[in-house]
Design a protein around this motif. Structure first.
Motif, PDB file in Angstrom:
ATOM      1  N   ALA A 188      15.474  30.990  66.623  1.00 58.69           N
ATOM      2  CA  ALA A 188      16.807  31.555  66.406  1.00 58.69           C
ATOM      3  C   ALA A 188      16.816  33.076  66.564  1.00 58.69           C
ATOM      4  O   ALA A 188      17.866  33.710  66.456  1.00 58.69           O
ATOM      5  N   GLY A 189      15.649  33.664  66.799  1.00 54.32           N
ATOM      6  CA  GLY A 189      15.574  35.124  66.919  1.00 54.32           C
ATOM      7  C   GLY A 189      15.813  35.820  65.597  1.00 54.32           C
ATOM      8  O   GLY A 189      16.278  36.965  65.549  1.00 54.32           O
ATOM      9  N   ARG A 190      15.514  35.150  64.482  1.00 52.68           N
ATOM     10  CA  ARG A 190      15.817  35.724  63.166  1.00 52.68           C
ATOM     11  C   ARG A 190      14.593  35.856  62.270  1.00 52.68           C
ATOM     12  O   ARG A 190      14.733  36.009  61.060  1.00 52.68           O
TER      13      ARG A 190
ATOM     14  N   ASP B 277      16.120  30.039  49.610  1.00 54.73           N
ATOM     15  CA  ASP B 277      15.433  29.411  50.756  1.00 54.73           C
ATOM     16  C   ASP B 277      15.840  30.067  52.067  1.00 54.73           C
ATOM     17  O   ASP B 277      16.750  30.895  52.106  1.00 54.73           O
ATOM     18  N   TRP B 278      15.141  29.684  53.114  1.00 57.34           N
ATOM     19  CA  TRP B 278      15.369  30.324  54.411  1.00 57.34           C
ATOM     20  C   TRP B 278      16.765  30.045  54.942  1.00 57.34           C
ATOM     21  O   TRP B 278      17.344  30.885  55.627  1.00 57.34           O
ATOM     22  N   GLY B 279      17.314  28.892  54.590  1.00 58.63           N
ATOM     23  CA  GLY B 279      18.658  28.545  55.071  1.00 58.63           C
ATOM     24  C   GLY B 279      19.699  29.510  54.524  1.00 58.63           C
ATOM     25  O   GLY B 279      20.569  29.994  55.261  1.00 58.63           O
ATOM     26  N   THR B 280      19.605  29.812  53.237  1.00 60.95           N
ATOM     27  CA  THR B 280      20.543  30.749  52.613  1.00 60.95           C
ATOM     28  C   THR B 280      20.350  32.146  53.201  1.00 60.95           C
ATOM     29  O   THR B 280      21.323  32.834  53.536  1.00 60.95           O
ATOM     30  N   ALA B 281      19.089  32.556  53.325  1.00 58.34           N
ATOM     31  CA  ALA B 281      18.817  33.890  53.890  1.00 58.34           C
ATOM     32  C   ALA B 281      19.350  33.961  55.321  1.00 58.34           C
ATOM     33  O   ALA B 281      20.001  34.941  55.708  1.00 58.34           O
ATOM     34  N   HIS B 282      19.108  32.915  56.073  1.00 55.46           N
ATOM     35  CA  HIS B 282      19.549  32.871  57.472  1.00 55.46           C
ATOM     36  C   HIS B 282      21.075  32.941  57.567  1.00 55.46           C
ATOM     37  O   HIS B 282      21.625  33.676  58.387  1.00 55.46           O
ATOM     38  N   ALA B 283      21.760  32.206  56.695  1.00 60.57           N
ATOM     39  CA  ALA B 283      23.233  32.205  56.716  1.00 60.57           C
ATOM     40  C   ALA B 283      23.769  33.616  56.449  1.00 60.57           C
ATOM     41  O   ALA B 283      24.698  34.074  57.124  1.00 60.57           O
ATOM     42  N   HIS B 284      23.178  34.310  55.492  1.00 65.75           N
ATOM     43  CA  HIS B 284      23.624  35.679  55.205  1.00 65.75           C
ATOM     44  C   HIS B 284      23.328  36.597  56.392  1.00 65.75           C
ATOM     45  O   HIS B 284      24.146  37.432  56.756  1.00 65.75           O
ATOM     46  N   CYS B 285      22.160  36.432  56.967  1.00 66.37           N
ATOM     47  CA  CYS B 285      21.794  37.284  58.113  1.00 66.37           C
ATOM     48  C   CYS B 285      22.733  37.054  59.292  1.00 66.37           C
ATOM     49  O   CYS B 285      23.150  38.007  59.956  1.00 66.37           O
ATOM     50  N   LEU B 286      23.079  35.803  59.539  1.00 67.57           N
ATOM     51  CA  LEU B 286      23.997  35.502  60.649  1.00 67.57           C
ATOM     52  C   LEU B 286      25.330  36.208  60.439  1.00 67.57           C
ATOM     53  O   LEU B 286      25.920  36.742  61.384  1.00 67.57           O
ATOM     54  N   ALA B 287      25.793  36.229  59.189  1.00 62.29           N
ATOM     55  CA  ALA B 287      27.081  36.864  58.898  1.00 62.29           C
ATOM     56  C   ALA B 287      26.996  38.383  59.061  1.00 62.29           C
ATOM     57  O   ALA B 287      27.994  39.030  59.383  1.00 62.29           O
ATOM     58  N   LEU B 288      25.799  38.947  58.850  1.00 68.40           N
ATOM     59  CA  LEU B 288      25.663  40.406  58.890  1.00 68.40           C
ATOM     60  C   LEU B 288      25.598  40.954  60.315  1.00 68.40           C
ATOM     61  O   LEU B 288      26.292  41.903  60.649  1.00 68.40           O
ATOM     62  N   GLY B 289      24.743  40.395  61.120  1.00 69.73           N
ATOM     63  CA  GLY B 289      24.574  40.924  62.470  1.00 69.73           C
ATOM     64  C   GLY B 289      23.138  40.770  62.920  1.00 69.73           C
ATOM     65  O   GLY B 289      22.275  40.335  62.154  1.00 69.73           O
ATOM     66  N   GLU B 290      22.889  41.157  64.159  1.00 72.74           N
ATOM     67  CA  GLU B 290      21.587  40.795  64.744  1.00 72.74           C
ATOM     68  C   GLU B 290      20.399  41.592  64.206  1.00 72.74           C
ATOM     69  O   GLU B 290      19.254  41.213  64.435  1.00 72.74           O
ATOM     70  N   ARG B 291      20.662  42.686  63.485  1.00 76.45           N
ATOM     71  CA  ARG B 291      19.548  43.421  62.888  1.00 76.45           C
ATOM     72  C   ARG B 291      19.282  42.993  61.445  1.00 76.45           C
ATOM     73  O   ARG B 291      18.608  43.692  60.707  1.00 76.45           O
ATOM     74  N   ALA B 292      19.829  41.863  61.079  1.00 76.22           N
ATOM     75  CA  ALA B 292      19.518  41.266  59.771  1.00 76.22           C
ATOM     76  C   ALA B 292      18.622  40.060  60.029  1.00 76.22           C
ATOM     77  O   ALA B 292      18.995  39.136  60.767  1.00 76.22           O
ATOM     78  N   LEU B 293      17.443  40.098  59.453  1.00 76.77           N
ATOM     79  CA  LEU B 293      16.427  39.098  59.774  1.00 76.77           C
ATOM     80  C   LEU B 293      15.787  38.559  58.499  1.00 76.77           C
ATOM     81  O   LEU B 293      15.804  39.215  57.458  1.00 76.77           O
ATOM     82  N   VAL B 294      15.204  37.374  58.622  1.00 80.06           N
ATOM     83  CA  VAL B 294      14.638  36.706  57.449  1.00 80.06           C
ATOM     84  C   VAL B 294      13.149  37.034  57.307  1.00 80.06           C
ATOM     85  O   VAL B 294      12.423  37.094  58.300  1.00 80.06           O
TER      86      VAL B 294
ATOM     87  N   ALA C  52      27.844  42.953  49.149  1.00 80.37           N
ATOM     88  CA  ALA C  52      26.900  44.063  48.987  1.00 80.37           C
ATOM     89  C   ALA C  52      26.001  44.177  50.220  1.00 80.37           C
ATOM     90  O   ALA C  52      25.753  45.284  50.721  1.00 80.37           O
ATOM     91  N   LEU C  53      25.535  43.046  50.707  1.00 76.90           N
ATOM     92  CA  LEU C  53      24.664  43.082  51.889  1.00 76.90           C
ATOM     93  C   LEU C  53      25.406  43.704  53.069  1.00 76.90           C
ATOM     94  O   LEU C  53      24.824  44.466  53.848  1.00 76.90           O
ATOM     95  N   ALA C  54      26.682  43.384  53.190  1.00 76.19           N
ATOM     96  CA  ALA C  54      27.471  43.933  54.307  1.00 76.19           C
ATOM     97  C   ALA C  54      27.547  45.463  54.192  1.00 76.19           C
ATOM     98  O   ALA C  54      27.447  46.170  55.199  1.00 76.19           O
ATOM     99  N   GLU C  55      27.683  45.966  52.974  1.00 75.68           N
ATOM    100  CA  GLU C  55      27.746  47.431  52.804  1.00 75.68           C
ATOM    101  C   GLU C  55      26.414  48.091  53.165  1.00 75.68           C
ATOM    102  O   GLU C  55      26.385  49.169  53.753  1.00 75.68           O
ATOM    103  N   VAL C  56      25.332  47.433  52.802  1.00 76.89           N
ATOM    104  CA  VAL C  56      24.009  47.988  53.136  1.00 76.89           C
ATOM    105  C   VAL C  56      23.810  47.948  54.650  1.00 76.89           C
ATOM    106  O   VAL C  56      23.373  48.927  55.268  1.00 76.89           O
ATOM    107  N   TYR C  57      24.149  46.832  55.237  1.00 77.24           N
ATOM    108  CA  TYR C  57      23.966  46.660  56.691  1.00 77.24           C
ATOM    109  C   TYR C  57      24.735  47.731  57.462  1.00 77.24           C
ATOM    110  O   TYR C  57      24.234  48.313  58.420  1.00 77.24           O
ATOM    111  N   GLU C  58      25.930  47.981  56.985  1.00 75.46           N
ATOM    112  CA  GLU C  58      26.808  48.985  57.582  1.00 75.46           C
ATOM    113  C   GLU C  58      26.152  50.375  57.576  1.00 75.46           C
ATOM    114  O   GLU C  58      26.326  51.167  58.499  1.00 75.46           O
ATOM    115  N   ARG C  59      25.395  50.645  56.528  1.00 81.93           N
ATOM    116  CA  ARG C  59      24.787  51.969  56.337  1.00 81.93           C
ATOM    117  C   ARG C  59      23.549  52.194  57.220  1.00 81.93           C
ATOM    118  O   ARG C  59      23.110  53.325  57.412  1.00 81.93           O
ATOM    119  N   LEU C  60      22.962  51.127  57.751  1.00 80.13           N
ATOM    120  CA  LEU C  60      21.717  51.259  58.524  1.00 80.13           C
ATOM    121  C   LEU C  60      21.914  52.091  59.775  1.00 80.13           C
ATOM    122  O   LEU C  60      22.961  52.006  60.424  1.00 80.13           O
TER     123      LEU C  60
END
Ligand code: RM4
Ligand code: MN
Length: 392
Positions: A238-240, A198-215, A166-174
């Motif tokens: 980490a720039g996130r 936690d931040w680790g889980t959020a960070h892992a998802h953001c890394l998979a999405l792309g650089e405009r996904a941030l924690v 789901a996050l990937a679909e939202v990210y795609e739409r931005l």
């Protein structure tokens, strides 16, 4: 030692550039699950919330944007709402999605085991990007109540997979200038396993999405004793680090005024922000408040919160970096600690008063607001209608 007047000038210059975003929901009625105590004069619409937020900006000079929560702030015409904001000297900021208050979301939203519910939640997130297009907002902030209460209730791995999709679909739409900010929270309303805890889980998802996904770091969303400044330092490196939801906690997610429970922690966080280059506007860190004022008047509470963030920032800017680094290099444990404590112990209120005067404001925003008569005016004028609150 740098000349004190040079230090003061550079501290003021940095403070002048800092922006703090206000949450629209701070101006509505709020409470606990035990009772919501309503207050006279509370806004009946998103339009009136923006007017109240504009008061906070008028007296502090550093809070020109307001985060919206959809559907709490749903309106027919978002471009018109954005215009209303501009007419009052503020702008619409971050758009917060809400996929936690519908009966369908009992077992979660985008991680729900039912594909129909997942689709409904996703559609809402995509609709929030439409709102951003209309308001010119940069950031979409996502917090999910998703999780499970009992071991075995659902597959932890499958839920992560659904979330990622789901996050990937939202990210795609931005759009090109838009960002996805993912917020984590340890527990509540899910008590066994929260899907983004936690931040680790959020960070892992953001890394998979792309650089405009941030924690996003909500300061109230950690276990007691968590070293939040360390999380801030790691995310910045980490720039996130996308931004903060500032508030304070004594126990769990208390949503009290930032800097009220632990001003020293706020200073330590701001020290890491300053040290990591996060204060510069180009760093793109959103300094947002996420608070509820259950028993105190709301507009002054927001003013106080903005001042608390400014005070912590000013103290962080006062840290003598040269002396700190020298002490750290020399292994002077107490010396290094003393440099930090010297900055923390400085009374920065006179400096902030001067800064406000230079900006053409009253040096004491709390007193200026009290004198303005606005509080009395809204109590007299806002008669009838339905006051805003969670769900309204
Ligand atoms: C959540 C989270 C979100 C906020 C809502 C009201 O706990 O902190 O950021 O939008 O509450
Ligand atoms: Mn939050």
């Amino acid at each position: 030692m740098t000349d004190p007047s040079t230090v003061k000038a550079s501290v003021k210059a940095a403070l002048r550039q800092q922006r703090i975003e206000l949450p629209s929901w701070a101006f509505g009625n709020s409470g606990t699950r035990f009772k919501v105590f309503t207050q006279p004069g509370v806004p009946r619409s998103a339009y009136e919330k923006l007017q109240d937020a504009a008061q906070v900006h008028a007296h502090t000079g550093v809070a020109p944007s307001v985060a919206l929560h959809i559907p709490w702030d749903a309106v027919d015409d978002y471009a018109d709402l954005a215009k209303h904001a501009a007419d009052h000297g503020v702008q619409v900021g971050t758009i917060n999605a809400n996929v936690f208050q519908d009966d369908d979301y009992k077992l979660g939203s985008i991680a729900n085991p039912d594909p129909r519910v997942r689709r409904k939640a996703l559609e809402h997130l995509l609709a929030c990007v439409d709102v951003m297009d209309a308001t010119g907002s940069r950031d979409l902030k996502l917090w999910f109540a998703d999780g499970t209460n009992y071991p075995g209730q659902d597959s932890i791995r499958a839920r992560q997979e659904r979330l990622a999709q789901a996050l990937a679909e939202v990210y795609e739409r931005l759009g090109p200038g838009q960002r996805l900010l993912l917020e984590y929270k340890l527990f509540e309303p899910a008590f066994y396993a929260t899907d983004v805890p936690d931040w680790g889980t959020a960070h892992a998802h953001c890394l998979a999405l792309g650089e405009r996904a941030l924690v996003v770091v909500d300061t109230g969303h950690h276990a007691p004793g968590t070293n939040i400044e360390m999380i801030v330092a790691l995310l910045l490196r980490a720039g996130r680090l996308g931004g903060f939801d500032f508030n304070s906690r004594f126990y769990a997610d208390d949503d009290l005024m930032v800097g009220a429970a632990d001003p020293f922690q706020l200073f330590r966080i701001m020290h890491e922000v300053v040290a990591g280059g996060g204060l510069a506007p180009e760093a793109g860190i959103a300094f947002m408040l996420d608070q509820c004022h259950n028993v105190e008047p709301k507009i002054p509470a927001q003013i106080r919160s903005v001042m608390n963030v400014q005070e912590a920032t000013a103290k962080a800017l006062l840290v003598d970096t040269t002396a700190l680094e020298a002490a750290q290099r020399a292994g002077e444990v107490l010396g290094a600690n003393a440099v930090l404590m010297d900055a923390y112990s400085t009374d920065v209120r006179p400096l902030l008063g001067e800064l406000r005067t230079e900006l053409g404001l009253e040096p004491d925003p709390m007193a200026a607001y009290a004198r303005s008569g606005y509080a009395e005016r809204i109590v007299a004028e806002r008669v009838g209608g339905t006051q805003a609150g969670w769900g309204a």
